[in-house]
Design a protein around this motif. Structure first.
Motif, PDB file in Angstrom:
ATOM      1  N   ASN A 182      -3.830   2.279  10.020  1.00 26.13           N
ATOM      2  CA  ASN A 182      -4.274   0.901   9.837  1.00 26.13           C
ATOM      3  C   ASN A 182      -5.297   0.522  10.898  1.00 26.13           C
ATOM      4  O   ASN A 182      -4.997   0.528  12.079  1.00 26.13           O
ATOM      5  CB  ASN A 182      -3.049  -0.020   9.931  1.00 26.13           C
ATOM      6  CG  ASN A 182      -3.434  -1.475   9.985  1.00 26.13           C
ATOM      7  OD1 ASN A 182      -4.080  -1.983   9.066  1.00 26.13           O
ATOM      8  ND2 ASN A 182      -3.048  -2.152  11.053  1.00 26.13           N
ATOM      9  N   LEU A 191      -5.014   5.787   3.547  1.00 28.24           N
ATOM     10  CA  LEU A 191      -3.687   6.080   3.016  1.00 28.24           C
ATOM     11  C   LEU A 191      -3.560   7.584   2.864  1.00 28.24           C
ATOM     12  O   LEU A 191      -4.501   8.250   2.436  1.00 28.24           O
ATOM     13  CB  LEU A 191      -3.502   5.388   1.676  1.00 28.24           C
ATOM     14  CG  LEU A 191      -3.859   3.896   1.691  1.00 28.24           C
ATOM     15  CD1 LEU A 191      -3.753   3.310   0.295  1.00 28.24           C
ATOM     16  CD2 LEU A 191      -2.970   3.134   2.657  1.00 28.24           C
ATOM     17  N   ARG A 244       0.235   5.695  -1.148  1.00 26.92           N
ATOM     18  CA  ARG A 244       0.591   6.866  -0.355  1.00 26.92           C
ATOM     19  C   ARG A 244       1.669   6.425   0.626  1.00 26.92           C
ATOM     20  O   ARG A 244       1.670   5.273   1.070  1.00 26.92           O
ATOM     21  CB  ARG A 244      -0.607   7.375   0.454  1.00 26.92           C
ATOM     22  CG  ARG A 244      -1.697   8.055  -0.338  1.00 26.92           C
ATOM     23  CD  ARG A 244      -1.276   9.441  -0.809  1.00 26.92           C
ATOM     24  NE  ARG A 244      -2.413  10.214  -1.247  1.00 26.92           N
ATOM     25  CZ  ARG A 244      -3.021  10.060  -2.417  1.00 26.92           C
ATOM     26  NH1 ARG A 244      -2.588   9.156  -3.269  1.00 26.92           N
ATOM     27  NH2 ARG A 244      -4.060  10.813  -2.742  1.00 26.92           N
ATOM     28  N   GLN A 257       2.077   6.992   3.742  1.00 21.62           N
ATOM     29  CA  GLN A 257       1.686   6.703   5.115  1.00 21.62           C
ATOM     30  C   GLN A 257       0.265   6.205   5.209  1.00 21.62           C
ATOM     31  O   GLN A 257      -0.548   6.430   4.315  1.00 21.62           O
ATOM     32  CB  GLN A 257       1.837   7.964   5.960  1.00 21.62           C
ATOM     33  CG  GLN A 257       3.291   8.162   6.323  1.00 21.62           C
ATOM     34  CD  GLN A 257       3.511   9.404   7.109  1.00 21.62           C
ATOM     35  OE1 GLN A 257       2.613   9.856   7.826  1.00 21.62           O
ATOM     36  NE2 GLN A 257       4.673   9.972   6.965  1.00 21.62           N
ATOM     37  N   ARG A 258      -0.004   5.542   6.346  1.00 17.03           N
ATOM     38  CA  ARG A 258      -1.352   5.020   6.477  1.00 17.03           C
ATOM     39  C   ARG A 258      -1.752   4.873   7.933  1.00 17.03           C
ATOM     40  O   ARG A 258      -0.923   4.778   8.835  1.00 17.03           O
ATOM     41  CB  ARG A 258      -1.470   3.677   5.789  1.00 17.03           C
ATOM     42  CG  ARG A 258      -0.599   2.606   6.420  1.00 17.03           C
ATOM     43  CD  ARG A 258      -0.313   1.556   5.394  1.00 17.03           C
ATOM     44  NE  ARG A 258       0.535   0.515   5.924  1.00 17.03           N
ATOM     45  CZ  ARG A 258       0.089  -0.665   6.333  1.00 17.03           C
ATOM     46  NH1 ARG A 258      -1.196  -0.962   6.299  1.00 17.03           N
ATOM     47  NH2 ARG A 258       0.916  -1.562   6.794  1.00 17.03           N
ATOM     48  N   VAL A 316      -7.546  12.569   8.546  1.00 14.30           N
ATOM     49  CA  VAL A 316      -7.264  11.130   8.616  1.00 14.30           C
ATOM     50  C   VAL A 316      -7.749  10.570   9.954  1.00 14.30           C
ATOM     51  O   VAL A 316      -8.432   9.552  10.018  1.00 14.30           O
ATOM     52  CB  VAL A 316      -5.746  10.861   8.441  1.00 14.30           C
ATOM     53  CG1 VAL A 316      -5.426   9.396   8.705  1.00 14.30           C
ATOM     54  CG2 VAL A 316      -5.287  11.275   7.046  1.00 14.30           C
ATOM     55  N   ASN A 321      -7.750   0.619   5.704  1.00 13.43           N
ATOM     56  CA  ASN A 321      -6.558   1.466   5.813  1.00 13.43           C
ATOM     57  C   ASN A 321      -6.824   2.802   5.143  1.00 13.43           C
ATOM     58  O   ASN A 321      -7.300   2.843   4.017  1.00 13.43           O
ATOM     59  CB  ASN A 321      -5.375   0.796   5.104  1.00 13.43           C
ATOM     60  CG  ASN A 321      -4.581  -0.114   6.024  1.00 13.43           C
ATOM     61  OD1 ASN A 321      -3.376   0.048   6.188  1.00 13.43           O
ATOM     62  ND2 ASN A 321      -5.262  -1.088   6.623  1.00 13.43           N
ATOM     63  N   LEU A 353       0.833  -1.214   0.000  1.00  9.26           N
ATOM     64  CA  LEU A 353       0.000   0.000   0.000  1.00  9.26           C
ATOM     65  C   LEU A 353       0.863   1.259   0.000  1.00  9.26           C
ATOM     66  O   LEU A 353       0.395   2.333  -0.363  1.00  9.26           O
ATOM     67  CB  LEU A 353      -0.937   0.004   1.213  1.00  9.26           C
ATOM     68  CG  LEU A 353      -1.980  -1.123   1.207  1.00  9.26           C
ATOM     69  CD1 LEU A 353      -2.761  -1.124   2.511  1.00  9.26           C
ATOM     70  CD2 LEU A 353      -2.914  -0.980   0.024  1.00  9.26           C
TER      71      LEU A 353
END
Lengths: 487, 425
Positions: free
Chosen positions: A357, A401, A352, A354-355, A412, A399, A348
């Motif tokens: 999770n 992203l 992007r 970063q994520r 986010v 997730n 993933l």
């Protein structure tokens, strides 16, 4: 609790092994590092900043650079390290391979990191169907060492080539096999741990199940140094199929229908379109890029007829739900499909950098509603939201992203909160296998009632009265919440 | 991962480096693939650890000399690139970083002299041949010499063969099917002249005419990967002048490291005037096994003669074939095309043998640890023959297999094919 000191077993990678070990360059720049170097020698202690700063992350976030890192080779080394940290009033963070996805191994403040990667002693006792493993043993190597004896160790987190038994125990890791065979905790017969005072304990599952309490405690109650693991014979036959669906909810409907029809697949996983495409970019094995979701299913057992019948049940459910089914023709093909599934999480990163999770678990009966609600939340948010996970268990990994340079971390976080609420609203929980860590900690007050939270705090106070073990993880602060780390 | 790398101050290579750092999600999937992590078991000597160290240095948060020991231990084998689901171009990162950081390194005069000598001798076949011969006669004195001189001597074969310069033009035999240019390589001309001789024979037999363009030099990989970027740029430009991609169906190399080096030209020249030319050049570059593999698949490869008895060939994946160029299948297919040959897979096949260009000269202790492990793994397949496609691996594996008491022949894949064509296998 039975207290017994054990002689640590032979370790494979230690200061007497032939490979040269780096010695910390430069003088320790703080009293704890100096004291530990004095007690354990320079090869087991990392004190230079260039060495320490690589022990501040896991696979999801960065924390603070630790004051010192100890690479113990025995339980006795762990005891020395814990006592020194206690004397210096420095918090302790345990660490396996740091492939965790909840921030569990990332220190939130200046700490002592105890990294178990050199405690790799592993002995198989075929007659007891048991393995005794030190914390740093890589998960896959348990099965590799057991297989010549006709045994395997079923828990198989996606990171099993990297992750360690200690880390798996700390997070109570799951994996595709867990639908039929259970998670890490189900395979632990006994474990050894070092408490915050530096005492060594050997726990079995008799009397109070304190071992059960340590499993999944993310290093907040004690440091697990060794475990006795249950092994099982592998099934004689395994059959794999892949089904693709135009829409993610249809895949979930097929899962519910297959299980209702009586199928007990050994693995039942799904990934949505974005996941499939990210993995296909890596492996190029011909995954259906256009499908809204893909299901990967194994049926297994010792009776071929039953295994085939179960696969037929799953296949029929998939077709009825609007799916297209492909059977893996060879072992190599099914191995490739499973490697694809295992690669989802890191792949993933191609979308992007970063994520966030999630690791929610919901009742299987509500799966179609939940995956559709999350899909809709993602579409409305404008952030890339992908879904995959152990759908047979109801364990989903939505997730979010993002690129912190383009997308607001606030948005986010808010979206993650909404997704967590979807799970809670449908009778689900925040974590199936990755732990709460720091990532899901902010949602704990909504997921756990205050009385129960109080009980959890009582346990924490009993085993870690000074709050020195992995502070800032799992439990929300009793008096307000201040801990932060960044991905 | 998040970074504040000052891309604009670092130039075109800065962009390459920042992109790679961005792409890493520090998941740890690279750990089991990394040879130094396998030996040392610590985070600083793992790919994701090195990425963090490079990031910190580029951001100005960590002095270069603190990170350098760990970065120097990287073999550049790129096994982590194969293992990385996130697609981090680690090879481009470490190469660019070495080029950027080398001018800032403070090295001892002895260290500098050693590196200069390596970079002077390695790319000059005639000088190398003389040096190798001197080394061969001095071998009995090895125990008395400093470690820096002992390492290269350990790797020399018992007998250094005479130089056999290859003809500039080798005509095709029978029906002419193609025309290729060939990079003659450096060290291998001195140490294993039969690699090129066998390659030319096999190509000619298959109807391919081969040109060894005048004016070509070293591929530049050794200079590039040790951070001598200016020298690398000079060699890259020299070869771009010597090879005109329009004239040939392909530009071939029979050394994995050199082939990977040639394919890297567009990255070396990224953001510089000749970038487009480098791209056209690199598009034509193929490893000899890749090229012959195409012929095989199209049914155009002449059938080799059967072996005189069943043979088990342990095929060793050179890192720069398997990881850098993603060529795994073709050499195996070529070996399997010889009736009577069974290809054995080597346990821990993805782990580097420790040769890695100049690594066994600069990090002899770690290189030795990996060489011992590789030879043990290869011999565990009880092979009749060992094949690989890279001179560095060849030297390393031969020397370690001999030290473990085995006299099993170690050959280039094309040498095996050549012997099969001649009915001598």
């Amino acid at each position: 609790m039975t207290v017994r000191r054990r002689t640590p077993e032979k370790v494979a990678l230690n200061t007497t092994s032939p490979a040269p070990k780096p010695v910390s360059n430069g003088a320790p720049d703080n009293p704890l590092a100096a004291e530990l170097t004095h007690l354990l020698g320079p090869k087991k202690v990392l004190s230079a900043r260039s060495e320490r700063l690589n022990y501040r992350y896991d696979a999801i976030q960065f924390g603070e650079t630790p004051l010192a890192v100890v690479l113990p080779e025995s339980t006795a080394d762990v005891v020395v390290a814990v006592r020194a940290a206690r004397a210096a009033r420095v918090p302790i963070v345990g660490r396996g391979a740091a492939s965790g996805l909840s921030g569990g191994a990332a220190p939130l403040q200046e700490s002592l990191v105890i990294s178990f990667t050199r405690m790799t002693g592993l002995t198989v006792f075929p007659e007891r169907r048991e393995a005794r493993a030190q914390s740093g043993v890589v998960t896959l190597s348990v099965t590799e060492k057991a297989r010549p004896h006709g045994l395997i160790y079923p828990p198989d987190p996606a990171s099993f080539r990297t992750s360690t038994i200690g880390g798996n125990l700390g997070e109570n890791a799951g994996g595709p096999m867990c639908f039929k065979y259970g998670v890490t905790g189900d395979y632990v017969r006994a474990l050894e741990f070092v408490d915050e005072g530096g005492e060594v304990h050997e726990l079995t599952r008799g009397a109070y199940d304190l071992a059960g309490l340590l499993i999944g405690s993310e290093g907040t109650l004690g440091l697990i140094t060794e475990a006795s693991l249950r092994l099982t014979p592998p099934p004689r036959y395994t059959r794999t199929l892949m089904a693709s669906f135009p829409e993610v909810g249809e895949a979930a409907e097929a899962v519910s229908a297959a299980i209702a029809a009586g199928a007990v697949p050994s693995k039942l996983e799904f990934m949505d379109r974005a996941c499939t495409n990210a993995v296909e970019d890596f492996l190029a094995i011909g995954l259906p890029r256009g499908a809204g979701a893909v299901l990967l299913v194994d049926t297994d057992g010792d009776d071929l007829e039953t295994v085939e019948e179960e696969r037929a049940l799953v296949e029929a459910a998939c077709l009825r739900a609007g799916g297209t089914v492909r059977r893996a023709a060879t072992d190599a093909e099914s191995a490739a499909l499973w490697q694809a599934r295992r690669s989802v999480s890191p792949a993933l990163g191609r979308i992007r950098p970063q994520r966030m999770n999630e690791d929610i678990v919901v009742p299987r009966s509500v799966l179609p509603d939940v995956v559709r609600e999350i899909r809709a939340l993602g579409d409305a948010s404008g952030l890339p939201v992908v879904q995959f996970g152990h759908i047979g268990d109801g364990n989903l990994h939505p997730n979010i992203l993002f690129d912190p340079r383009r997308e607001s971390p606030r948005a986010v976080h808010d979206l993650a909160h909404e997704i967590a609420l979807v799970a809670i609203r449908h009778g689900g929980v925040l974590s199936g296998e990755h732990g709460i860590g720091t990532m899901k900690r902010p949602f704990m007050r909504e997921a756990v009632d205050p009385v129960t939270l109080g009980a959890l705090w009582s346990v924490k106070h009993a085993l870690d009265p000074r709050g020195m073990l992995n502070p800032g993880k799992i439990l929300p602060d009793e008096h307000g919440d201040g801990a932060h780390a960044h991905p | 991962m998040n970074n504040d790398i000052p891309v604009l101050q670092l130039g075109p290579q800065g962009e390459v480096m920042a992109h790679a750092v961005d792409a890493c999600v520090h998941c740890g999937f690279c750990l089991p693939a990394c040879p130094t992590y396998a030996l040392l078991g610590d985070e600083m000597d793992s790919p994701r650890g090195r990425i963090v160290l490079m990031k910190e240095v580029l951001e100005g948060a960590l002095p270069l000399e603190d990170a350098a020991p760990h970065l120097d231990r990287c073999l550049g084998c790129q096994a982590c690139v194969t293992a990385c689901p996130s697609g981090v171009p680690y090879g481009e990162l470490i190469t660019s970083f070495r080029g950027w950081s080398e001018p800032q390194r403070e090295r001892s005069p002895l260290d500098r002299a050693k590196r200069a000598a390596i970079l002077k001798i390695l790319p000059a076949p005639r000088v190398f041949s003389v040096a190798a011969r001197v080394g061969q006669y001095a071998k009995p004195l090895a125990p008395l010499l400093p470690a820096a001189l002992r390492a290269p001597m350990d790797l020399l074969p018992e007998r250094v063969p005479a130089m056999q310069p290859s003809a500039e033009f080798t005509p095709a035999r029978g029906k002419r099917r193609g025309r290729v240019a060939f990079l003659a390589g450096c060290a291998q001309q001195a140490l294993t002249p039969n690699f090129n001789a066998a390659t030319l024979r096999v190509l000619a037999r298959n109807g391919i005419e081969v040109v060894i363009p005048e004016g070509q030099g070293c591929c530049g990989a050794a200079a590039l990967h040790t951070g001598a970027r200016d020298e690398a740029l000079r060699l890259v430009r020299q070869n771009l002048g010597a090879f005109d991609p329009g004239d040939y169906d392909a530009i071939l190399s029979n050394a994995a490291g050199c082939g990977a080096g040639l394919k890297e030209y567009p990255v070396v020249l990224h953001g510089l005037p000749d970038e487009e030319r480098a791209r056209a050049f690199a598009a034509k570059v193929q490893d000899v096994s890749e090229y012959l593999g195409h012929l095989l698949r199209e049914g155009d490869l002449e059938r080799p003669m059967p072996t005189s008895r069943p043979l088990t060939v342990a095929y060793h994946d050179a890192c720069h074939l398997a990881h850098a160029q993603k060529i795994r299948l073709a050499p195996r297919e070529l070996l399997r095309a010889i009736p009577g040959v069974t290809v054995a897979e080597v346990p821990e096949g993805d782990l580097c043998c420790g040769s890695a260009g100049t690594y066994n000269l600069e990090q002899p202790e770690l290189a030795n640890g990996l060489g011992v492990r590789k030879a043990g793994n290869i011999l565990s397949t009880t092979p009749d023959l060992i094949a690989s496609g890279n001179i560095g691996c060849h030297t390393q594996i031969q020397s370690h297999v001999r030290r473990q008491g085995s006299w099993v022949p170690v050959m280039h894949t094309v040498e095996v094919l050549d012997l099969a064509y001649r009915g001598e296998l």
